[in-house]
Design a protein around this motif. Sequence first.
Motif, PDB file in Angstrom:
ATOM      1  N   ARG A  15       0.806  -1.218   0.000  1.00 14.39           N
ATOM      2  CA  ARG A  15       0.000   0.000   0.000  1.00 14.39           C
ATOM      3  C   ARG A  15       0.837   1.265   0.000  1.00 14.39           C
ATOM      4  N   ASN A  16       2.088   1.151   0.434  1.00 14.53           N
ATOM      5  CA  ASN A  16       2.923   2.359   0.511  1.00 14.53           C
ATOM      6  C   ASN A  16       3.659   2.663  -0.781  1.00 14.53           C
ATOM      7  N   PRO A  38       3.274   3.459  -5.023  1.00 22.45           N
ATOM      8  CA  PRO A  38       2.273   3.885  -6.019  1.00 22.45           C
ATOM      9  C   PRO A  38       1.927   2.726  -6.950  1.00 22.45           C
ATOM     10  N   HIS A  39       0.656   2.638  -7.317  1.00 21.40           N
ATOM     11  CA  HIS A  39       0.213   1.549  -8.192  1.00 21.40           C
ATOM     12  C   HIS A  39      -0.416   2.136  -9.457  1.00 21.40           C
ATOM     13  N   ILE A  87      -4.265   2.693  -9.857  1.00 18.21           N
ATOM     14  CA  ILE A  87      -4.876   3.872  -9.241  1.00 18.21           C
ATOM     15  C   ILE A  87      -4.886   5.022 -10.240  1.00 18.21           C
ATOM     16  N   GLY A  88      -3.763   5.198 -10.940  1.00 12.10           N
ATOM     17  CA  GLY A  88      -3.702   6.230 -11.973  1.00 12.10           C
ATOM     18  C   GLY A  88      -4.680   5.972 -13.100  1.00 12.10           C
ATOM     19  N   THR A 136       3.028  -5.279 -11.435  1.00 11.10           N
ATOM     20  CA  THR A 136       1.852  -4.546 -10.968  1.00 11.10           C
ATOM     21  C   THR A 136       0.589  -4.943 -11.719  1.00 11.10           C
TER      22      THR A 136
END
Length: 319
Positions: free
Chosen positions: A21-22, A24-25, A28-29, A95
């Motif tokens: 979770r820490n 960036p994925h 999400i973008g 990812t």
Amino acid sequence: MIFALILLAAYGIDRMIGDPRNLPHPVIGMGKAITVVERIIRRFVSRPRSLRTAGILLPLTVAGGAWVLTSILLWLLSLVSPWLMWAAEAWLISTTIASKGLKDAGMAVYTELSKGDLPAARRAVGMIVGRDTTQLDSPEIVRGTVETVAENIVDAVTSPLFYALFGGAPLAMAYRAVNTLDSMVGYKNDKYRDLGWASARLDDVANLIPARITALLLVLCSRLLRYDWVRSLRTIRRDARLHPSPNSGYPESAVAGALGIRLGGENVYHGVSSFRAYMGDPTRPLEPEDIIRTSRMMLLCSSVFVGLCAAIAWIGFGG
């Protein structure tokens, strides 16, 4: 050889750390981009026929944009160092895969069921299914979990690896964008029937070949795990096409046949009951251990598939 190692590294990264979770994925973008494009389209278009035409812009813009941005990023990194580009490509492909997340989600439900905590198990399965879960008993909680894990072998593992094999991280990211579009706008309701049709159709097409490869690999895995591989194959041939999705029925029927259980049945969505075609035969009642068995099949299938992809890349195809 290098790309074969990149694929293996990407899968290894996912199996070891999943989606912290820490960090960036990209998904999400993608979600934010989909929301922005949808708002722009709806600002200028409102008529159903125009929305259907404009709906084509969603996958073209979002999936095409994911491919272009990933390609540019890797090209820029290659100017600095090929090692940096290879490392970035392995991470980017990782990812798009979610084998660890899929296993963890299933085991979260199993843990609560094994403790006899039905309310907690209902909340856990509610995190991974779209149906109402507040009234589910233990067998129905197991059914929802098994169906989700089986179905998502394609979306979360084999499809992204399939497209990574033939187009590297850019094509894998484009696939993940298509899959994210389907989950956000690919609904047959009043809001998205016109705007989301192209995204839903493209997701079906993108998963067509990987879903069928996955089903065959699940038959192989059921043989390796000493489940009923003959019944698994027979159930695929009989039941896979009964599913409302052109692809989800293949992994679900493969798992149902291998384990000797029946999936499908009545589901409730927002208070409205909906029947989904049965997959498999109820040779025994559903039990929490079926979640573990399905997770084993998912992980073995994923490992076999990434090994096949790496072998194909090694001998000079793909990438």
